[in-house]
Design an enzyme around this catalytic site. Structure first.
Site, PDB file in Angstrom:
ATOM      1  N   GLY A 237      40.645  66.748 -15.008  1.00 15.61           N
ATOM      2  CA  GLY A 237      41.604  66.197 -14.061  1.00 15.61           C
ATOM      3  C   GLY A 237      41.010  66.020 -12.676  1.00 15.61           C
ATOM      4  O   GLY A 237      39.849  65.657 -12.523  1.00 15.61           O
TER       5      GLY A 237
ATOM      6  N   LYS B 272      51.277  71.311  -7.776  1.00 20.65           N
ATOM      7  CA  LYS B 272      52.510  71.977  -8.210  1.00 20.65           C
ATOM      8  C   LYS B 272      52.284  73.349  -8.809  1.00 20.65           C
ATOM      9  O   LYS B 272      51.496  73.511  -9.727  1.00 20.65           O
ATOM     10  CB  LYS B 272      53.210  71.102  -9.253  1.00 20.65           C
ATOM     11  CG  LYS B 272      53.952  69.932  -8.623  1.00 20.65           C
ATOM     12  CD  LYS B 272      54.270  68.884  -9.635  1.00 20.65           C
ATOM     13  CE  LYS B 272      55.687  68.923 -10.125  1.00 20.65           C
ATOM     14  NZ  LYS B 272      55.826  68.018 -11.286  1.00 20.65           N
TER      15      LYS B 272
ATOM     16  N   GLY C 186      44.864  68.265 -19.601  1.00 18.26           N
ATOM     17  CA  GLY C 186      45.938  69.099 -20.153  1.00 18.26           C
ATOM     18  C   GLY C 186      45.386  70.180 -21.069  1.00 18.26           C
ATOM     19  O   GLY C 186      45.841  71.326 -21.053  1.00 18.26           O
TER      20      GLY C 186
ATOM     21  N   ARG D 233      33.412  58.315 -21.765  1.00 19.57           N
ATOM     22  CA  ARG D 233      33.863  59.046 -22.959  1.00 19.57           C
ATOM     23  C   ARG D 233      33.133  58.588 -24.213  1.00 19.57           C
ATOM     24  O   ARG D 233      32.919  59.374 -25.144  1.00 19.57           O
ATOM     25  CB  ARG D 233      35.376  58.884 -23.134  1.00 19.57           C
ATOM     26  CG  ARG D 233      36.096  59.689 -22.088  1.00 19.57           C
ATOM     27  CD  ARG D 233      37.588  59.644 -22.239  1.00 19.57           C
ATOM     28  NE  ARG D 233      38.180  60.642 -21.379  1.00 19.57           N
ATOM     29  CZ  ARG D 233      39.465  60.709 -21.077  1.00 19.57           C
ATOM     30  NH1 ARG D 233      40.298  59.819 -21.575  1.00 19.57           N
ATOM     31  NH2 ARG D 233      39.918  61.652 -20.288  1.00 19.57           N
TER      32      ARG D 233
HETATM   33  P1  AMP Z   1      47.184  68.682  -9.815  1.00 19.21           P
HETATM   34  O1  AMP Z   1      47.315  67.464 -10.662  1.00 19.21           O
HETATM   35  O2  AMP Z   1      48.339  69.603  -9.845  1.00 19.21           O
HETATM   36  O3  AMP Z   1      45.838  69.375  -9.989  1.00 19.21           O
HETATM   37  O4  AMP Z   1      47.212  68.152  -8.333  1.00 19.21           O
HETATM   38  C1  AMP Z   1      46.260  67.308  -7.795  1.00 19.21           C
HETATM   39  C2  AMP Z   1      46.835  66.660  -6.582  1.00 19.21           C
HETATM   40  O5  AMP Z   1      47.252  67.666  -5.674  1.00 19.21           O
HETATM   41  C3  AMP Z   1      45.866  65.803  -5.837  1.00 19.21           C
HETATM   42  O6  AMP Z   1      46.279  64.467  -5.944  1.00 19.21           O
HETATM   43  C4  AMP Z   1      45.964  66.278  -4.406  1.00 19.21           C
HETATM   44  O7  AMP Z   1      46.062  65.244  -3.462  1.00 19.21           O
HETATM   45  C5  AMP Z   1      47.243  67.071  -4.416  1.00 19.21           C
HETATM   46  N1  AMP Z   1      47.283  68.082  -3.350  1.00 19.21           N
HETATM   47  C6  AMP Z   1      46.414  69.067  -3.117  1.00 19.21           C
HETATM   48  N2  AMP Z   1      46.732  69.743  -2.012  1.00 19.21           N
HETATM   49  C7  AMP Z   1      47.856  69.178  -1.526  1.00 19.21           C
HETATM   50  C8  AMP Z   1      48.674  69.422  -0.383  1.00 19.21           C
HETATM   51  N3  AMP Z   1      48.381  70.403   0.473  1.00 19.21           N
HETATM   52  N4  AMP Z   1      49.753  68.639  -0.198  1.00 19.21           N
HETATM   53  C9  AMP Z   1      50.032  67.643  -1.064  1.00 19.21           C
HETATM   54  N5  AMP Z   1      49.304  67.364  -2.158  1.00 19.21           N
HETATM   55  C10 AMP Z   1      48.220  68.116  -2.376  1.00 19.21           C
END
Ligand code: AMP
Length: 397
Positions: free
Chosen positions: A354, A201, A377, A40
């Protein structure tokens, strides 16, 4: 939202005293406090050099970590000043406070071509409260405000938005690039415009899916999010991730895609595991028929073909969120294939900050992506089409 904002190239910066909001929120070793990645700081150099070369006096500022308005010596920006000084090859004067006596005296004495760094903005509780008096004190040290911390433009804090009430405000080169590339993709994309969404999520990405169904030609949903969509359509998903309170929302989005004529692609097959670990037993199954006791961990081979095919024909691709649990090597194939497909496509490719940015970098595709956003974010809120206070406050072109 208007992304066409003035940058440091559009105003006279020569000889000016400039308050420069940087993102020096660097990762640190928990024990020693040593900076574990200076990415950064390196990223901030082009804007800083541009200003110093034009004889501006730069008062840089940033937050670091979450001191929550308290003076926490572990979160001092002093090590950042030191690293910045090494990278710039010149002294970085460090203020012991933010708007106190030391900072004000050093700012007043600062000459053109010199740079100083204020102490961690979030040591003062007024920063995150966007306190007008604090913003005014910050602004009073300078003649121009430059916003170059994209990671915080979605926050209305004193240093990210409040100061613009007291100073003319423009973007630095980093924020300018984010606005140009991401703003361009949202407002006037080269088509077909394909959005790829993944991650854990649905609830985190509700606004993003909704907004992109109004803009994109194809929306691809992978990752843990996809199983909520499968269950909503009557599938059995074993012990896969699922947000039961989002089933109706998933159906609404499927309806919306139909109504808008947007192609919505969901995984047809899944790599399922009998345990959440890299060494779990694996089998490829239909996403709609995941056996009891098994969970979906990655998109399957047929899905990889379909998803990557859509990306290959795209004019613009925006990607946010991994296709599976890529942290486990045995379940990283979908995410790797997607990163490869973006890199190989001739499209304008944008990876939201992210986890997907980390995946693209880890897997070695970063230099073949048009733009990797620096804000997690912030880039999500950008894709949601929300008004970003740190952007809205800048002067229009
Ligand atoms: P996010 O912060 O919402 O972009 O989520 C990222 C996280 O989603 C990563 O740590 C992944 O390991 C997790 N992830 C992706 N696919 C899956 C899945 N099928 N089951 C559980 N976690 C998942």
């Amino acid at each position: 939202m208007n992304y066409n904002k003035k940058t440091i190239r559009d105003v006279d910066v020569a000889g000016k005293k400039i308050l420069l909001r940087c993102d020096f929120n660097v990762p640190q070793d928990k024990e020693t406090g040593a900076i574990t990645s200076d990415k950064r700081i390196v990223a901030a150099l082009p804007t800083i050099r541009y200003l110093l070369e034009r004889n501006a006096a730069v008062i840089a500022c940033s937050h670091l970590g979450k001191p929550k308005g308290e003076w926490k010596p572990k979160l001092t920006l002093a090590p950042v000043a030191e690293r910045l000084s090494q990278l710039l090859g010149q002294e970085v004067i460090f203020a012991k406070d933010i708007v106190g006596e030391d900072a004000r005296a050093k700012a007043a004495a600062l000459q053109g071509g010199q740079i100083m760094l204020l102490e961690n903005l979030r040591f003062d509780p007024r920063e995150e409260k966007n306190d007008p008096a604090f913003a005014k004190e910050l602004a009073s040290m300078a003649e121009l405000y430059v916003s170059d911390a994209f990671g915080t433009v979605h926050r209305a804090h004193a240093s990210t938005a409040g100061v613009a009430a007291y100073l003319p405000a423009v973007s630095g080169l980093l924020v300018a690039k984010e606005l140009e590339v991401m703003g361009g993709a949202l407002n006037d994309p080269k088509r077909p415009f394909v959005a790829v969404l993944g991650g854990a999520k649905v609830s985190d990405k509700i606004g993003v899916i909704n907004n992109l169904l109004d803009k994109a030609d194809t929306v691809i949903i992978g990752g843990g999010m996809a199983y909520t969509f499968a269950k909503a359509q009557g599938g059995s998903i074993g012990k896969s991730l699922c947000e039961n309170d989002k089933l109706d929302y998933a159906l609404d989005m499927i309806e919306k895609a139909k109504k808008n004529g947007v192609q919505l692609l969901l995984p047809t097959d899944t790599v399922a595991a009998d345990d959440f670990s890299n060494d779990a037993h694996r089998q490829v199954v239909s996403t709609m028929a995941i056996p009891e006791g098994w969970e979906g961990m990655d998109i399957g081979p047929d899905t990889i073909k379909t998803f990557c095919g859509a990306v290959r024909g795209a004019g613009t691709v925006v990607w946010n969120g991994p296709m599976g649990v890529f942290e486990f090597d045995n379940f990283a194939a979908g995410t790797r294939a997607m990163a490869q497909a973006l890199a190989d496509s001739g499209a304008i490719t944008i990876v939201g900050g992210g986890d997907s940015a980390a995946a693209v970098e880890q897997m070695g595709f970063a230099d073949r992506i048009t733009h990797i956003s620096t804000g997690g974010g912030a880039s999500l809120e950008f894709l949601e089409g929300l008004e970003l206070p740190g952007v809205a406050c800048l002067l229009d072109k």
